[in-house]
Write a protein that holds these residues in place. Structure first.
Motif, PDB file in Angstrom:
ATOM      1  N   ASP A 160       0.352  -1.602   0.016  1.00 43.29           N
ATOM      2  CA  ASP A 160       0.214   0.165   0.215  1.00 43.29           C
ATOM      3  C   ASP A 160       1.139   1.174   0.195  1.00 43.29           C
ATOM      4  OD1 ASP A 160      -1.949   2.010   0.991  1.00 43.29           O
ATOM      5  OD2 ASP A 160      -3.686   0.545   1.193  1.00 43.29           O
ATOM      6  N   ILE A 161       0.855   2.420   1.210  1.00 41.78           N
ATOM      7  CA  ILE A 161       0.893   3.463   0.628  1.00 41.78           C
ATOM      8  C   ILE A 161       2.100   3.663   1.778  1.00 41.78           C
ATOM      9  CG2 ILE A 161       0.266   4.820   3.053  1.00 41.78           C
ATOM     10  CD1 ILE A 161       0.022   7.110   1.039  1.00 41.78           C
ATOM     11  N   THR A 162       4.255   4.164   1.665  1.00 44.68           N
ATOM     12  CA  THR A 162       5.282   4.078   2.372  1.00 44.68           C
ATOM     13  C   THR A 162       4.957   5.297   2.122  1.00 44.68           C
ATOM     14  OG1 THR A 162       6.268   2.595   3.615  1.00 44.68           O
ATOM     15  CG2 THR A 162       6.392   3.350   1.269  1.00 44.68           C
ATOM     16  N   TYR A 163       6.498   5.450   2.897  1.00 40.38           N
ATOM     17  CA  TYR A 163       7.001   7.013   2.676  1.00 40.38           C
ATOM     18  C   TYR A 163       8.366   7.005   3.116  1.00 40.38           C
ATOM     19  CZ  TYR A 163       9.739  11.028   4.789  1.00 40.38           C
ATOM     20  OH  TYR A 163      10.561  12.087   5.268  1.00 40.38           O
ATOM     21  N   HIS A 164       9.179   7.296   2.150  1.00 39.89           N
ATOM     22  CA  HIS A 164      10.642   7.450   2.051  1.00 39.89           C
ATOM     23  C   HIS A 164      11.415   9.050   2.708  1.00 39.89           C
ATOM     24  CE1 HIS A 164      10.252   3.725   0.639  1.00 39.89           C
ATOM     25  NE2 HIS A 164       9.834   3.744  -0.840  1.00 39.89           N
ATOM     26  N   GLY A 165      12.647   9.422   2.871  1.00 39.88           N
ATOM     27  CA  GLY A 165      13.217  10.023   3.163  1.00 39.88           C
ATOM     28  C   GLY A 165      14.115  10.382   3.840  1.00 39.88           C
ATOM     29  N   PRO A 166      14.850  10.774   4.325  1.00 39.16           N
ATOM     30  CA  PRO A 166      16.801  11.602   4.650  1.00 39.16           C
ATOM     31  C   PRO A 166      16.118  10.976   5.879  1.00 39.16           C
ATOM     32  CG  PRO A 166      15.531  13.824   3.872  1.00 39.16           C
ATOM     33  CD  PRO A 166      14.241  12.834   3.939  1.00 39.16           C
ATOM     34  N   GLY A 167      17.507   9.989   6.573  1.00 38.57           N
ATOM     35  CA  GLY A 167      17.024   9.382   7.694  1.00 38.57           C
ATOM     36  C   GLY A 167      16.971   8.111   7.397  1.00 38.57           C
ATOM     37  N   GLN A 168      16.755   8.047   6.128  1.00 40.64           N
ATOM     38  CA  GLN A 168      16.298   6.848   6.290  1.00 40.64           C
ATOM     39  C   GLN A 168      16.803   5.455   4.535  1.00 40.64           C
ATOM     40  OE1 GLN A 168      12.197   5.653   3.538  1.00 40.64           O
ATOM     41  NE2 GLN A 168      11.391   5.012   5.364  1.00 40.64           N
ATOM     42  N   ILE A 169      17.192   4.386   5.051  1.00 45.48           N
ATOM     43  CA  ILE A 169      18.297   3.355   4.092  1.00 45.48           C
ATOM     44  C   ILE A 169      17.175   2.450   3.544  1.00 45.48           C
ATOM     45  CG2 ILE A 169      19.951   1.567   4.456  1.00 45.48           C
ATOM     46  CD1 ILE A 169      21.017   2.388   6.265  1.00 45.48           C
ATOM     47  N   VAL A 170      17.013   2.704   2.798  1.00 43.02           N
ATOM     48  CA  VAL A 170      16.077   2.600   0.748  1.00 43.02           C
ATOM     49  C   VAL A 170      17.411   1.312   0.690  1.00 43.02           C
ATOM     50  CG1 VAL A 170      14.980   2.365  -0.435  1.00 43.02           C
ATOM     51  CG2 VAL A 170      14.650   4.081   1.161  1.00 43.02           C
ATOM     52  N   GLY A 171      16.634  -0.021   0.161  1.00 44.00           N
ATOM     53  CA  GLY A 171      17.404  -0.946  -0.555  1.00 44.00           C
ATOM     54  C   GLY A 171      16.827  -1.206  -0.892  1.00 44.00           C
ATOM     55  N   TYR A 172      17.425  -1.443  -2.350  1.00 49.18           N
ATOM     56  CA  TYR A 172      16.427  -2.319  -3.918  1.00 49.18           C
ATOM     57  C   TYR A 172      17.050  -3.354  -4.670  1.00 49.18           C
ATOM     58  CZ  TYR A 172      13.597   2.274  -3.655  1.00 49.18           C
ATOM     59  OH  TYR A 172      12.514   3.114  -3.819  1.00 49.18           O
ATOM     60  N   PRO A 173      17.162  -4.656  -4.274  1.00 51.63           N
ATOM     61  CA  PRO A 173      17.665  -5.387  -4.632  1.00 51.63           C
ATOM     62  C   PRO A 173      17.370  -5.675  -6.083  1.00 51.63           C
ATOM     63  CG  PRO A 173      16.851  -6.845  -2.539  1.00 51.63           C
ATOM     64  CD  PRO A 173      16.676  -4.781  -2.949  1.00 51.63           C
ATOM     65  N   ILE A 174      18.006  -6.128  -7.131  1.00 45.16           N
ATOM     66  CA  ILE A 174      17.661  -5.908  -8.049  1.00 45.16           C
ATOM     67  C   ILE A 174      18.351  -7.201  -8.922  1.00 45.16           C
ATOM     68  CG2 ILE A 174      17.290  -5.340 -10.417  1.00 45.16           C
ATOM     69  CD1 ILE A 174      17.330  -2.762  -9.792  1.00 45.16           C
ATOM     70  N   LEU A 175      17.599  -8.546  -8.482  1.00 44.82           N
ATOM     71  CA  LEU A 175      18.420 -10.022  -8.210  1.00 44.82           C
ATOM     72  C   LEU A 175      17.680 -10.653  -9.683  1.00 44.82           C
ATOM     73  CD1 LEU A 175      18.396 -10.805  -4.553  1.00 44.82           C
ATOM     74  CD2 LEU A 175      20.122  -9.053  -6.817  1.00 44.82           C
ATOM     75  N   ASP A 176      17.990 -11.231 -10.352  1.00 43.72           N
ATOM     76  CA  ASP A 176      17.734 -12.547 -11.399  1.00 43.72           C
ATOM     77  C   ASP A 176      17.665 -14.136 -10.217  1.00 43.72           C
ATOM     78  OD1 ASP A 176      16.998 -14.803 -12.836  1.00 43.72           O
ATOM     79  OD2 ASP A 176      18.478 -14.378 -14.206  1.00 43.72           O
ATOM     80  N   LEU A 177      16.440 -14.117  -9.165  1.00 42.73           N
ATOM     81  CA  LEU A 177      16.408 -15.209  -8.801  1.00 42.73           C
ATOM     82  C   LEU A 177      15.945 -16.461  -9.476  1.00 42.73           C
ATOM     83  CD1 LEU A 177      12.826 -14.036  -6.309  1.00 42.73           C
ATOM     84  CD2 LEU A 177      15.478 -13.869  -6.057  1.00 42.73           C
ATOM     85  N   ASP A 178      16.710 -16.842 -10.968  1.00 41.12           N
ATOM     86  CA  ASP A 178      16.835 -17.806 -11.296  1.00 41.12           C
ATOM     87  C   ASP A 178      18.078 -18.091 -11.281  1.00 41.12           C
ATOM     88  OD1 ASP A 178      14.571 -19.035 -13.043  1.00 41.12           O
ATOM     89  OD2 ASP A 178      15.300 -17.700 -13.711  1.00 41.12           O
TER      90      ASP A 178
END
Length: 232
Positions: A91-109
């Motif tokens: 649903d909805i969330t917030y991102h902003g300074p002081g937050q560590i955001v991680g985006y793994p872009i993996l081929d799960l194969d």
């Protein structure tokens, strides 16, 4: 199978620019997989793990309810925040300074073809990292993400998660509140869940600021072990 993951720290970066970059990396993996299937080639598919910090932004997942955003367009502008409807789950969330955001872009194969296991591993990475700070973090049944004091009136969320997966390739990821201004969560119903609070690592530890570089190091250590990966 290629279990090497390229780590990139993008620093402070606009949400839409980062989303576009994710899509670019995602498409590169898709194109390699299509070519392998079509031409019977053995092209290696790449894996990435992006760290980023966003300026104030609210994002709504594809199954989210817009009514969970409690601000008008003008009020968003007044608070220096932007808003995007995006193609992840949740649903909805917030991102902003002081937050560590991680985006793994993996081929799960390259790892395992199980989205449920993938999400549980992301949660476990957060749980193990927080345990190094003396916090007992947990999963909450039916609520993706990582929580403290689950099952009590004081339950509070410290890490939100929302992913997209197609052709066993992942994008989007997690947002761990480290030194986050929690006041920005007052303008949404976080993840569409009423009556539960949000917290951050510095609040839980009772300090002004937690070293985010050290948190990232711990996250990567546990991610590497869980996924049995190598890092570039």
């Amino acid at each position: 199978m290629n279990k090497t993951i390229e780590i990139q720290d993008l620093g402070l970066k606009d949400y839409k620019q980062t989303w576009d970059y994710q899509e670019q990396l995602f498409k590169g993996i898709v194109d390699a997989k299509i070519k392998n299937r079509k031409d019977n080639t053995q092209l290696k598919t790449n894996n990435y793990f992006l760290f980023v910090e966003h300026p104030h932004v609210y994002t709504l997942g594809k199954s989210g309810d817009l009514s969970n955003l409690l601000l008008s367009e003008q009020q968003l502008t007044d608070r220096g925040a932007s808003f995007y409807k995006i193609n992840r789950g949740g649903d909805i969330t917030y991102h902003g300074p002081g937050q560590i955001v991680g985006y793994p872009i993996l081929d799960l194969d390259n790892f395992f073809t199980d989205i449920h296991k993938y999400l549980r591993f992301l949660e476990e990475m957060i749980i193990l990292t927080l345990s190094e700070y003396g916090l007992k973090a947990e999963r909450s049944t039916g609520e993706t993400g990582v929580w403290l004091d689950v099952g009590t009136p004081f339950a509070r969320k410290i890490c939100a998660m929302g992913v997209r997966a197609s052709r066993w390739i992942t994008m989007h990821g997690f947002a761990l509140n480290v030194n986050t201004n929690l006041g920005y969560f007052d303008h949404i119903i976080p993840c569409g869940i009423r009556g539960k609070a949000v917290t951050s690592l510095n609040v839980e530890l009772g300090v002004d600021k937690v070293d985010e570089t050290k948190v990232k190091e711990k996250l990567l250590k546990h991610f590497k072990a869980l996924f049995e990966a190598d890092f570039l």
